[in-house]
Design a protein around this motif. Structure first.
Motif, PDB file in Angstrom:
ATOM      1  N   LEU A   3       0.695  -1.203  -0.023  1.00  0.00           N
ATOM      2  CA  LEU A   3      -0.077  -0.146   0.204  1.00  0.00           C
ATOM      3  C   LEU A   3       0.957   1.259   0.047  1.00  0.00           C
ATOM      4  CD1 LEU A   3      -2.850   1.370   0.256  1.00  0.00           C
ATOM      5  CD2 LEU A   3      -2.500   1.033   2.676  1.00  0.00           C
ATOM      6  N   ASN A   4       0.677   2.155  -0.825  1.00  0.00           N
ATOM      7  CA  ASN A   4       1.293   3.495  -0.911  1.00  0.00           C
ATOM      8  C   ASN A   4       1.178   4.135   0.153  1.00  0.00           C
ATOM      9  OD1 ASN A   4       2.082   6.042  -1.432  1.00  0.00           O
ATOM     10  ND2 ASN A   4       1.368   6.053  -3.576  1.00  0.00           N
ATOM     11  N   ASN A  79      -7.799   9.538  -3.993  1.00  0.00           N
ATOM     12  CA  ASN A  79      -7.587   8.223  -3.411  1.00  0.00           C
ATOM     13  C   ASN A  79      -7.193   8.457  -1.938  1.00  0.00           C
ATOM     14  OD1 ASN A  79      -7.913   6.853  -5.633  1.00  0.00           O
ATOM     15  ND2 ASN A  79      -5.760   6.600  -6.170  1.00  0.00           N
ATOM     16  N   ARG A 315      -9.479  -2.523  -1.972  1.00  0.00           N
ATOM     17  CA  ARG A 315      -8.588  -2.534  -3.276  1.00  0.00           C
ATOM     18  C   ARG A 315      -9.228  -1.728  -4.482  1.00  0.00           C
ATOM     19  NH1 ARG A 315      -6.264  -8.711  -4.010  1.00  0.00           N
ATOM     20  NH2 ARG A 315      -4.681  -8.622  -2.227  1.00  0.00           N
ATOM     21  N   LYS A 319      -7.924   1.609  -5.552  1.00  0.00           N
ATOM     22  CA  LYS A 319      -7.301   1.549  -6.691  1.00  0.00           C
ATOM     23  C   LYS A 319      -5.965   0.887  -6.443  1.00  0.00           C
ATOM     24  CE  LYS A 319     -10.112   5.057  -9.280  1.00  0.00           C
ATOM     25  NZ  LYS A 319     -10.999   5.463  -8.227  1.00  0.00           N
ATOM     26  N   ASN A 320      -5.882   0.048  -5.570  1.00  0.00           N
ATOM     27  CA  ASN A 320      -4.619  -0.461  -5.226  1.00  0.00           C
ATOM     28  C   ASN A 320      -4.875  -2.140  -5.095  1.00  0.00           C
ATOM     29  OD1 ASN A 320      -2.249  -1.646  -4.106  1.00  0.00           O
ATOM     30  ND2 ASN A 320      -1.883   0.206  -2.806  1.00  0.00           N
ATOM     31  N   GLU A 322      -2.976  -4.429  -4.758  1.00  0.00           N
ATOM     32  CA  GLU A 322      -1.760  -4.886  -3.915  1.00  0.00           C
ATOM     33  C   GLU A 322      -2.305  -5.017  -2.550  1.00  0.00           C
ATOM     34  OE1 GLU A 322       0.300  -6.737  -5.115  1.00  0.00           O
ATOM     35  OE2 GLU A 322      -0.404  -6.398  -7.285  1.00  0.00           O
ATOM     36  N   TYR A 323      -3.192  -4.427  -2.092  1.00  0.00           N
ATOM     37  CA  TYR A 323      -3.603  -3.886  -0.835  1.00  0.00           C
ATOM     38  C   TYR A 323      -4.078  -5.214   0.078  1.00  0.00           C
ATOM     39  CZ  TYR A 323      -5.552  -2.625   3.838  1.00  0.00           C
ATOM     40  OH  TYR A 323      -5.861  -2.482   4.932  1.00  0.00           O
TER      41      TYR A 323
END
Length: 404
Positions: A3-4, A79, A315, A319-320, A322-323
């Motif tokens: 997560l960013n 986001n 997710r 818009k992730n 990979e979370y």
């Protein structure tokens, strides 16, 4: 987890000092007893904190309170994921200094004086090591004293959730600034989040037994205000991925048990709260994203959401792809109800078979608020129960207060 971190570090427009507006004409407060209220003498002012425009992100980075449009956030905030409290004025956010586009200052609205007392009208004086008299997790479904409030928002009754407390920052001018929510687990211990209590040289206070933060509805059962002498946060708290967001506040003296003040139960480490369990959360947060705070405590019925469904929803919202939802987190809501701004630390409680309640979650963060089919994220209290016990015992306190 990938997560960013910027998505979690950017805190969304939290109004912890300004209270929401309510219409007294919409409310009915039924109190057959006399109104007894006193004002506590002001405490000595602590050293002056940073200017109102200054703030710190959960990882202790220096920031400034600016308009969201003035901060370089992913997709200009589309986001934005946030922890559910902050120390910035309304319509601003805490932005790391290197990401500020244009600094827009806004004066902080003065907080109205808050009447408090340290002497209850009815309360046995239980000591810091004495076992509780009636056990934890007793919800007063008819209110602590039978008081009823009627208005357009689902309100908690006076004393219905006797463990829910408000946490304040003590300001240099002697006023109190509402910060977040906590839950009483011991006469001198409050369970809450970690991300608000990383700052040093800040004086905190806890207020128990209160329904209306502005005291427009006064009860014959008095609230109690105590000083926080120390705050302990989990060593594994990670603001980037939102895990272990748990803290304990230790008080200078006992909060006295009363008809409207009591303790929540905490689950054993082995407890797994099943998906679809009907739970309830209580606090003073906003009823909509970026909305005003609520003066009167509200309650929301939230179902527990299984980890896979929650992960898929988050997710998509963020818009992730990979979370991953960490095993130390649980999710609840997504049913049109949600915790929001100012609800950080609010207890999510679920029923035991015998009708008592245990705190399954601590309100931590979420993607905006009230997004359709997007649950809120809570610390799984069962997963941090060993840490809580360790800290409480280190202070010489008895864990039986919150043990069912």
């Amino acid at each position: 987890m990938n997560l960013n971190k910027n998505m979690l570090l950017v805190l969304a427009i939290y109004v912890c000092a300004a209270y929401g507006q309510s219409n007294p004409e919409d409310d009915i407060f039924d109190d057959s007893g006399p109104t007894v209220y006193t004002t506590a003498p002001p405490s000595p002012a602590p050293p002056s904190p940073a200017a109102p425009s200054d703030c710190r992100l959960p990882d202790k980075q220096q920031g400034s309170c600016v308009a969201p449009s003035s901060c370089k956030t992913p997709n200009h905030g589309e986001n934005r994921v946030h922890f559910r409290q902050n120390n910035c004025p309304e319509n601003t956010m805490c932005c790391v200094l290197s990401d500020i586009i244009i600094v827009t200052s806004r004066n902080q609205t003065p907080t109205p004086p808050i009447e408090t007392t340290t002497t209850p009208t009815v309360a046995p004086n239980i000591g810091g090591t004495q076992a509780p008299t009636k056990g934890c997790g007793v919800r007063n479904r008819n209110g602590g004293g039978g008081f009823k409030i009627k208005d357009k928002i689902q309100r908690a009754m006076f004393g219905e959730f006797p463990w829910t407390v408000a946490v304040y920052e003590f300001k240099p001018d002697g006023g109190l600034r509402y910060t977040c929510v906590g839950s009483l687990i011991h006469p001198r211990v409050v369970l809450t989040v970690a991300n608000r209590f990383l700052e040093e040289d800040v004086t905190w206070k806890v207020r128990a037994g209160v329904l209306d933060l502005e005291n427009k509805r006064r009860a014959r059962y008095l609230d109690q205000l105590r000083d926080v002498v120390s705050a302990v946060t989990h060593d594994s708290f990670d603001s980037g991925i939102g895990i272990y967001d748990v803290g304990l506040l230790f008080l200078d003296s006992d909060i006295l048990q009363d008809v409207h003040i009591d303790y929540t139960c905490l689950p054993e480490p082995s407890v797994v709260t099943a998906p679809a369990t009907k739970c309830v959360v209580s606090g003073w947060g906003s009823d909509k994203y970026n909305g005003p705070m609520e003066n009167v405590q509200k309650e929301m019925n939230l179902p527990v959401v299984d980890r896979q469904t929650c992960q898929t929803s988050l997710r998509a919202a963020m818009k992730n792809p990979e979370y991953d939802v960490d095993p130390t987190l649980i999710c609840a809501g997504g049913n049109g109800k949600d915790t929001c701004t100012g609800d950080g630390g609010a207890p999510l409680v679920c029923p035991y078979p015998d009708g008592r309640f245990y705190q399954a979650g601590i309100t931590s963060w979420g993607y905006l608020c009230y997004q359709k089919d997007v649950p809120g994220v809570y610390v799984d209290v069962a997963s941090v129960r060993p840490w809580i016990d360790e800290q409480v015992r280190a202070m010489g306190y008895d864990t039986s207060y919150y043990t069912h």
